[in-house]
Design a protein around this motif. Structure first.
Motif, PDB file in Angstrom:
ATOM      1  N   VAL A   2       0.852  -1.180   0.000  1.00 29.64           N
ATOM      2  CA  VAL A   2       0.000   0.000   0.000  1.00 29.64           C
ATOM      3  C   VAL A   2       0.893   1.236   0.000  1.00 29.64           C
ATOM      4  O   VAL A   2       1.800   1.357   0.823  1.00 29.64           O
ATOM      5  CB  VAL A   2      -0.939   0.031   1.220  1.00 29.64           C
ATOM      6  N   ILE A   3       0.625   2.140  -0.923  1.00 33.71           N
ATOM      7  CA  ILE A   3       1.385   3.384  -1.030  1.00 33.71           C
ATOM      8  C   ILE A   3       0.467   4.520  -0.610  1.00 33.71           C
ATOM      9  O   ILE A   3      -0.564   4.766  -1.234  1.00 33.71           O
ATOM     10  CB  ILE A   3       1.886   3.597  -2.473  1.00 33.71           C
ATOM     11  N   TYR A   4       0.852   5.195   0.472  1.00 33.34           N
ATOM     12  CA  TYR A   4       0.039   6.284   1.019  1.00 33.34           C
ATOM     13  C   TYR A   4       0.564   7.612   0.494  1.00 33.34           C
ATOM     14  O   TYR A   4       1.767   7.887   0.559  1.00 33.34           O
ATOM     15  CB  TYR A   4       0.100   6.281   2.546  1.00 33.34           C
ATOM     16  N   VAL A   5      -0.339   8.450  -0.003  1.00 32.29           N
ATOM     17  CA  VAL A   5       0.045   9.744  -0.554  1.00 32.29           C
ATOM     18  C   VAL A   5      -0.846  10.818   0.067  1.00 32.29           C
ATOM     19  O   VAL A   5      -2.070  10.696   0.093  1.00 32.29           O
ATOM     20  CB  VAL A   5      -0.126   9.780  -2.094  1.00 32.29           C
ATOM     21  N   ARG A   6      -0.213  11.873   0.565  1.00 28.89           N
ATOM     22  CA  ARG A   6      -0.935  13.025   1.112  1.00 28.89           C
ATOM     23  C   ARG A   6      -0.414  14.265   0.403  1.00 28.89           C
ATOM     24  O   ARG A   6       0.783  14.556   0.455  1.00 28.89           O
ATOM     25  CB  ARG A   6      -0.718  13.138   2.632  1.00 28.89           C
ATOM     26  N   ALA A   7      -1.292  15.006  -0.284  1.00 26.78           N
ATOM     27  CA  ALA A   7      -0.809  16.059  -1.179  1.00 26.78           C
ATOM     28  C   ALA A   7      -1.648  17.326  -1.106  1.00 26.78           C
ATOM     29  O   ALA A   7      -2.821  17.301  -0.731  1.00 26.78           O
ATOM     30  CB  ALA A   7      -0.786  15.536  -2.621  1.00 26.78           C
ATOM     31  N   ASP A   8      -1.016  18.433  -1.493  1.00 25.43           N
ATOM     32  CA  ASP A   8      -1.678  19.729  -1.531  1.00 25.43           C
ATOM     33  C   ASP A   8      -1.044  20.559  -2.645  1.00 25.43           C
ATOM     34  O   ASP A   8      -0.057  20.146  -3.263  1.00 25.43           O
ATOM     35  CB  ASP A   8      -1.552  20.440  -0.178  1.00 25.43           C
ATOM     36  N   GLU A   9      -1.593  21.730  -2.873  1.00 25.10           N
ATOM     37  CA  GLU A   9      -1.106  22.600  -3.929  1.00 25.10           C
ATOM     38  C   GLU A   9      -0.736  23.956  -3.350  1.00 25.10           C
ATOM     39  O   GLU A   9      -1.139  24.304  -2.243  1.00 25.10           O
ATOM     40  CB  GLU A   9      -2.185  22.764  -5.000  1.00 25.10           C
ATOM     41  N   SER A  10       0.022  24.730  -4.123  1.00 18.76           N
ATOM     42  CA  SER A  10       0.386  26.074  -3.692  1.00 18.76           C
ATOM     43  C   SER A  10       0.491  26.970  -4.914  1.00 18.76           C
ATOM     44  O   SER A  10       0.981  26.561  -5.968  1.00 18.76           O
ATOM     45  CB  SER A  10       1.723  26.066  -2.945  1.00 18.76           C
ATOM     46  N   GLY A  11       0.012  28.195  -4.765  1.00 18.79           N
ATOM     47  CA  GLY A  11       0.031  29.137  -5.866  1.00 18.79           C
ATOM     48  C   GLY A  11      -1.372  29.394  -6.392  1.00 18.79           C
ATOM     49  O   GLY A  11      -2.342  28.800  -5.950  1.00 18.79           O
ATOM     50  N   VAL A  12      -1.468  30.291  -7.348  1.00 18.65           N
ATOM     51  CA  VAL A  12      -2.727  30.631  -8.009  1.00 18.65           C
ATOM     52  C   VAL A  12      -2.585  30.302  -9.488  1.00 18.65           C
ATOM     53  O   VAL A  12      -1.630  30.738 -10.130  1.00 18.65           O
ATOM     54  CB  VAL A  12      -3.073  32.124  -7.830  1.00 18.65           C
ATOM     55  N   PHE A  13      -3.532  29.521 -10.012  1.00 18.09           N
ATOM     56  CA  PHE A  13      -3.442  29.084 -11.402  1.00 18.09           C
ATOM     57  C   PHE A  13      -3.884  30.227 -12.318  1.00 18.09           C
ATOM     58  O   PHE A  13      -4.963  30.196 -12.920  1.00 18.09           O
ATOM     59  CB  PHE A  13      -4.305  27.839 -11.611  1.00 18.09           C
ATOM     60  N   ASP A  14      -3.032  31.225 -12.413  1.00 20.01           N
ATOM     61  CA  ASP A  14      -3.324  32.440 -13.165  1.00 20.01           C
ATOM     62  C   ASP A  14      -2.037  32.889 -13.850  1.00 20.01           C
ATOM     63  O   ASP A  14      -1.184  33.528 -13.226  1.00 20.01           O
ATOM     64  CB  ASP A  14      -3.852  33.526 -12.220  1.00 20.01           C
ATOM     65  N   PRO A  15      -1.864  32.556 -15.109  1.00 21.01           N
ATOM     66  CA  PRO A  15      -0.597  32.853 -15.789  1.00 21.01           C
ATOM     67  C   PRO A  15      -0.348  34.336 -16.033  1.00 21.01           C
ATOM     68  O   PRO A  15       0.774  34.724 -16.363  1.00 21.01           O
ATOM     69  CB  PRO A  15      -0.741  32.108 -17.121  1.00 21.01           C
ATOM     70  N   ILE A  16      -1.361  35.164 -15.858  1.00 20.34           N
ATOM     71  CA  ILE A  16      -1.170  36.596 -16.061  1.00 20.34           C
ATOM     72  C   ILE A  16      -0.407  37.215 -14.897  1.00 20.34           C
ATOM     73  O   ILE A  16       0.482  38.048 -15.075  1.00 20.34           O
ATOM     74  CB  ILE A  16      -2.530  37.301 -16.247  1.00 20.34           C
ATOM     75  N   HIS A  17      -0.742  36.784 -13.684  1.00 15.61           N
ATOM     76  CA  HIS A  17      -0.140  37.385 -12.490  1.00 15.61           C
ATOM     77  C   HIS A  17       0.814  36.439 -11.743  1.00 15.61           C
ATOM     78  O   HIS A  17       1.400  36.836 -10.739  1.00 15.61           O
ATOM     79  CB  HIS A  17      -1.236  37.830 -11.521  1.00 15.61           C
ATOM     80  N   ASN A  18       0.948  35.212 -12.206  1.00 16.07           N
ATOM     81  CA  ASN A  18       1.778  34.234 -11.499  1.00 16.07           C
ATOM     82  C   ASN A  18       2.649  33.453 -12.469  1.00 16.07           C
ATOM     83  O   ASN A  18       2.274  33.240 -13.630  1.00 16.07           O
ATOM     84  CB  ASN A  18       0.896  33.261 -10.711  1.00 16.07           C
ATOM     85  N   ASP A  19       3.804  33.021 -11.988  1.00 18.43           N
ATOM     86  CA  ASP A  19       4.750  32.263 -12.811  1.00 18.43           C
ATOM     87  C   ASP A  19       4.653  30.758 -12.609  1.00 18.43           C
ATOM     88  O   ASP A  19       4.879  29.995 -13.560  1.00 18.43           O
ATOM     89  CB  ASP A  19       6.186  32.701 -12.498  1.00 18.43           C
TER      90      ASP A  19
END
Length: 231
Positions: A2-19
């Protein structure tokens, strides 16, 4: 296995104001190790909550912490297996990815499963897991706006990706990571109640910070952080 994965994201998915936009997660091959890491992270959070500035916060999200405190929490998971998908928003196909909410969600799901798949390949290469071992995935992601059928589709998509049942147009081949994968479960948890989702948040935030201001490759020196750069 069994492979346990705990994940989250960071940033804003907005290519105009974010890289950059980051998906990051912790990988555990042993339930006891996972519970120990969770307890250590929670214990450190309790110590940090003694500071007046944190006492009234519902949870210690990385963006609300001082730089030194983020590093303290980050250090808890430095010995864990970790992975990240780094999306360079300036290089993404904006018309295809941002044409509507479903397209955006499909791309985010793609970024997550590809990052996880590459981590599995790296773990096989270093001998942490066996290529032909029967595997099951227990995945918890932080809650986000996703249609119910999208949650089930992500689990199925990860299953097919691990088995190599999804054709790669770029590579013109089927490329399995763990061909004997039997089951993938994807759940969406509340980070206020899940210490390891908060730990994944700290990891994703640190990687985003290094992408913007530092050298993200320096985080890979300990040989337990697997990074996929997209697109």
């Amino acid at each position: 296995m069994v492979i346990y994965v705990r994940a989250d994201e960071s940033g804003v998915f907005d290519p105009i104001h974010n890289d950059f936009f980051i998906f990051a997660g912790l990988i555990f091959l042993d339930n006891q190790e996972m519970e120990l890491t969770s307890r250590r992270f929670l214990s450190m959070e309790r110590k940090l909550r003694q500071k007046k500035k944190y006492k009234k916060l519902p949870e210690l999200k990385a963006t609300l912490l001082d730089h030194a405190d983020r590093r303290t929490l980050f250090s808890i998971t430095e010995t864990c297996l970790r992975f990240a998908s780094i999306i360079n928003l300036k290089k993404a196909d904006h018309k295809a990815v941002l044409s509507d909410k479903k397209s955006k969600q499909r791309y985010l799901d793609y970024a997550f499963k590809r990052g996880l798949k590459e981590a599995m390949k790296c773990m096989v290469a270093r001998g942490s897991i066996f290529f032909d071992a029967p595997a099951e995935f227990d995945i918890i992601l932080d809650e986000r706006t996703t249609a119910t059928n999208g949650k089930y589709n992500l689990a199925d998509s990860i299953l097919y990706e691990m088995r190599g049942e999804i054709h790669s147009m770029q590579l013109r081949t089927f490329s399995p990571a763990l061909p004997a994968t039997r089951k993938v479960t994807v759940r969406y948890g509340n980070s206020e109640k899940e210490p390891l989702l908060r730990a994944a948040d700290v990891l994703a935030n640190r990687i985003l910070h290094e992408c913007r201001h530092g050298d993200v490759l320096s985080l890979m020196d300990k040989n337990n952080l697997f990074i996929l750069n997209l697109p």
